[in-house]
Design a protein around this motif. Sequence first.
Motif, short mmCIF file in Angstrom:
data_model
loop_
_atom_site.label_atom_id
_atom_site.label_comp_id
_atom_site.label_asym_id
_atom_site.label_seq_id
_atom_site.Cartn_x
_atom_site.Cartn_y
_atom_site.Cartn_z
N VAL A 152 -33.44 13.31 40.68
CA VAL A 152 -32.84 14.06 39.56
C VAL A 152 -33.90 14.40 38.52
N LEU A 153 -34.75 13.46 38.18
CA LEU A 153 -35.79 13.72 37.19
C LEU A 153 -36.80 14.74 37.69
N ILE A 173 -36.90 22.51 37.25
CA ILE A 173 -36.08 23.56 36.66
C ILE A 173 -36.50 23.85 35.22
N HIS A 174 -36.75 22.81 34.45
CA HIS A 174 -37.08 22.98 33.04
C HIS A 174 -38.50 22.49 32.80
N GLY A 203 -38.38 23.56 27.38
CA GLY A 203 -36.94 23.72 27.45
C GLY A 203 -36.51 25.05 28.04
N THR A 204 -37.44 25.85 28.52
CA THR A 204 -37.08 27.10 29.17
C THR A 204 -37.11 26.90 30.67
N SER A 205 -36.48 27.78 31.38
CA SER A 205 -36.47 27.63 32.84
C SER A 205 -37.84 27.97 33.41
N ALA A 206 -38.16 27.39 34.55
CA ALA A 206 -39.47 27.60 35.16
C ALA A 206 -39.66 29.04 35.61
#
Length: 101
Positions: A66-67, A73-74, A78-81
Amino acid sequence: MVATVLAAILQGAVAVLALTRTADFLADGLKSYVREEDGAVILRMVGALGVLIFCMEWVVMALAFVLRYYAYIHDGAGTSAAAAKVQPEGQYAGDWQPFHV
């Protein structure tokens, strides 16, 4: 990670066998200095510890997945990749020079 998953599965299988087939482990000609009742208690304790470790390993592997997925993804801002890799056309178009002559 594949090796960790396989090791955890095998460890869980041995722990379940130690818990459920204690009498078979002791009756199969094990020559020991431990009484049969004490051997059964020891095998059940080892099986319970194996099941506990098996569950903890899966929790840690799920948390790591999960991490790692969240980090993929982030990014740190804090923006998406996907949005971070694509730059708008006009933002750095004037500053960038591919060849310096």
